[in-house]
Scaffold this motif. Sequence first.
Motif, PDB file in Angstrom:
ATOM      1  N   PRO A   1     -40.863  -3.664 -65.354  1.00 47.13           N
ATOM      2  CA  PRO A   1     -40.980  -4.826 -64.929  1.00 47.13           C
ATOM      3  C   PRO A   1     -41.070  -5.006 -63.436  1.00 47.13           C
ATOM      4  O   PRO A   1     -40.267  -4.280 -62.779  1.00 47.13           O
ATOM      5  CB  PRO A   1     -40.026  -5.811 -65.496  1.00 47.13           C
TER       6      PRO A   1
ATOM      7  N   ALA B   1     -51.857  -7.312 -74.391  1.00 42.13           N
ATOM      8  CA  ALA B   1     -50.968  -7.930 -73.112  1.00 42.13           C
ATOM      9  C   ALA B   1     -51.575  -9.560 -72.668  1.00 42.13           C
ATOM     10  O   ALA B   1     -51.009  -9.884 -71.708  1.00 42.13           O
ATOM     11  CB  ALA B   1     -51.091  -6.987 -72.053  1.00 42.13           C
ATOM     12  N   GLY B   2     -52.794  -9.927 -73.255  1.00 45.01           N
ATOM     13  CA  GLY B   2     -52.841 -11.378 -72.908  1.00 45.01           C
ATOM     14  C   GLY B   2     -54.187 -11.285 -72.113  1.00 45.01           C
ATOM     15  O   GLY B   2     -54.338 -12.348 -71.268  1.00 45.01           O
TER      16      GLY B   2
ATOM     17  N   ALA C   1     -48.660  -5.398 -70.013  1.00 46.52           N
ATOM     18  CA  ALA C   1     -47.878  -6.669 -70.244  1.00 46.52           C
ATOM     19  C   ALA C   1     -47.164  -6.785 -68.884  1.00 46.52           C
ATOM     20  O   ALA C   1     -47.077  -7.794 -68.560  1.00 46.52           O
ATOM     21  CB  ALA C   1     -46.806  -6.223 -71.271  1.00 46.52           C
ATOM     22  N   HIS C   2     -46.542  -5.737 -68.247  1.00 45.89           N
ATOM     23  CA  HIS C   2     -45.990  -6.065 -67.051  1.00 45.89           C
ATOM     24  C   HIS C   2     -46.810  -6.502 -65.901  1.00 45.89           C
ATOM     25  O   HIS C   2     -46.620  -7.386 -65.170  1.00 45.89           O
ATOM     26  CB  HIS C   2     -45.090  -4.522 -66.556  1.00 45.89           C
TER      27      HIS C   2
ATOM     28  N   ARG D   1     -56.643 -12.357 -66.674  1.00 45.42           N
ATOM     29  CA  ARG D   1     -55.472 -13.020 -67.595  1.00 45.42           C
ATOM     30  C   ARG D   1     -55.593 -14.459 -68.158  1.00 45.42           C
ATOM     31  O   ARG D   1     -56.198 -15.215 -67.506  1.00 45.42           O
ATOM     32  CB  ARG D   1     -54.246 -12.804 -66.381  1.00 45.42           C
TER      33      ARG D   1
ATOM     34  N   GLN E   1     -47.199  -1.630 -72.810  1.00 43.59           N
ATOM     35  CA  GLN E   1     -46.075  -2.242 -71.870  1.00 43.59           C
ATOM     36  C   GLN E   1     -46.665  -2.214 -70.481  1.00 43.59           C
ATOM     37  O   GLN E   1     -46.408  -3.229 -69.857  1.00 43.59           O
ATOM     38  CB  GLN E   1     -45.121  -0.877 -71.922  1.00 43.59           C
TER      39      GLN E   1
ATOM     40  N   ALA F   1     -49.640  -8.203 -66.664  1.00 41.78           N
ATOM     41  CA  ALA F   1     -50.046  -9.576 -66.881  1.00 41.78           C
ATOM     42  C   ALA F   1     -48.806 -10.646 -66.367  1.00 41.78           C
ATOM     43  O   ALA F   1     -49.375 -11.804 -65.920  1.00 41.78           O
ATOM     44  CB  ALA F   1     -50.270  -9.799 -68.389  1.00 41.78           C
ATOM     45  N   SER F   2     -47.637 -10.082 -66.451  1.00 42.97           N
ATOM     46  CA  SER F   2     -46.616 -11.174 -65.971  1.00 42.97           C
ATOM     47  C   SER F   2     -46.392 -11.285 -64.638  1.00 42.97           C
ATOM     48  O   SER F   2     -45.779 -12.207 -64.314  1.00 42.97           O
ATOM     49  CB  SER F   2     -45.268 -10.674 -66.720  1.00 42.97           C
ATOM     50  N   VAL F   3     -47.279 -10.716 -63.866  1.00 44.02           N
ATOM     51  CA  VAL F   3     -47.347 -10.962 -62.119  1.00 44.02           C
ATOM     52  C   VAL F   3     -48.640 -11.552 -61.891  1.00 44.02           C
ATOM     53  O   VAL F   3     -48.617 -11.804 -60.788  1.00 44.02           O
ATOM     54  CB  VAL F   3     -46.828  -9.788 -61.720  1.00 44.02           C
TER      55      VAL F   3
ATOM     56  N   ARG G   1     -51.534 -14.441 -62.283  1.00 37.21           N
ATOM     57  CA  ARG G   1     -51.699 -15.725 -62.258  1.00 37.21           C
ATOM     58  C   ARG G   1     -52.681 -16.125 -63.515  1.00 37.21           C
ATOM     59  O   ARG G   1     -53.677 -15.249 -63.548  1.00 37.21           O
ATOM     60  CB  ARG G   1     -51.929 -16.695 -61.123  1.00 37.21           C
TER      61      ARG G   1
ATOM     62  N   PRO H   1     -46.597 -14.862 -58.672  1.00 38.98           N
ATOM     63  CA  PRO H   1     -47.690 -14.342 -59.042  1.00 38.98           C
ATOM     64  C   PRO H   1     -48.961 -13.993 -58.011  1.00 38.98           C
ATOM     65  O   PRO H   1     -49.079 -14.645 -57.083  1.00 38.98           O
ATOM     66  CB  PRO H   1     -48.352 -15.272 -59.995  1.00 38.98           C
TER      67      PRO H   1
END
Length: 260
Positions: free
Chosen positions: A106, A189-190, A133-134, A259, A130, A136-138, A140, A112
Motif C-alpha cells: 500500500p 480493483a474498481g 487495488a493499491h 476510478r 493487488q 485505486a486506493s490513492v 480520487r 488522493p
Amino acid sequence: MARTFGRSPTVRPREWDADSYDKLPLPHLRWGEDLLTSMKLRGDETVLDAGCGTGRDTAKLLEHLPHGHVIAVDGSRAMLDRLTARFAGHADASRLTVIHADLTQPLPLHDPVDAIFSVATLHWLPNHDQVFAHLASVLRPGGSLHAEWGGQGNLAAIERVLSQMRLPALGETLNFPTAEDTHRSLANAGFIDASVALHPDPARLHRGEQLESFLAVVVLGPLLDRLPAERHQALVHDVASQLAAPEIDYVRLQAHATRK
Ligand SMILES: C[S@@+](CC[C@H](N)C(=O)[O-])C[C@H]1O[C@@H](n2cnc3c(N)ncnc32)[C@H](O)[C@@H]1O
C-alpha cells in the motif's frame, strides 16, 4: 527543493545502474511522451508517477502541470538519487514530492491524487490485482490511470535465446499479462471505462557496446541478479551474439481507466 521521504530500509525492489540507464537511447522516453499526450491535463492536477526511475518523465509531467504537483515513487535508491540530482536547483522541484516505496505494498500517500502515470514499471510487479487495488486506493473517484508496460509476447526472441542457453526465463520474474488479464485486474480493483491494447514496438540498436549495455542495464537485470557479477559481461555478450538482429522485441501494453 523537492521533498524526499519514505526511505525505508525495508523496501525490497532491486537496485539499478541509474547513471548507465539514463545515458541509454531508451524508447521509454517516447512511451512516456505518448502516455502524457493521452492524459489531457488541465495543468493544476496532482499526478503520481509510479516507478518514476531517474525522472525523465517526471520532468515532462511537471512541465505539463505548471500549477500542479507530481508525486514520484520508486523502489530504487539509485534511480531516486539520479532523479533528485536532475531537479537540484530547478524551479519545478518545489512542486515535486519524491517517495522511496515498494509498489507491491500500500502506498504511503496522505491525500488522493487526480491521476496516475506509469511507464515501463508494472511488469516488475507480480500481482496486478493487488497493484491496481493499491493504486485505486490513492486515486480520487473519477481520477484516471494511464500506464504502459511489457505485455504478452514481450521479449520473446530474447526468451528463445535464453532458453537455448539453458538460462532461466525473464518471465519467471517479470509479469507480461494479456490485455484480457489486465482488463480483469482493473475491473477487480474498481476501475471502469478501461481501454487496454497490446502493440509490438521493437527497438533497433547498434551491435556491440550499445546493444550489450542495453541488455545488461535494461533487459537482463532479473537474470543477472541471480548470477555472480563476474559472469555478467560474458553472459550478456553471448546473449547479444545469439540474437538474429540487434533488436529488442518489445511488445507494449497500454492501459487507460477511470476510478469508479
Ligand atoms: C524500466 S524502469 C522505468 C523507469 C521510468 N518510468 C522510465 O520510463 O524511465 C522500471 C522502474 O520501476 C521501478 N520498480 C520496479 N519494481 C518496483 C517496486 N516493486 N516498487 C517500486 N518501484 C519499482 C524500478 O526501480 C525502476 O525505476
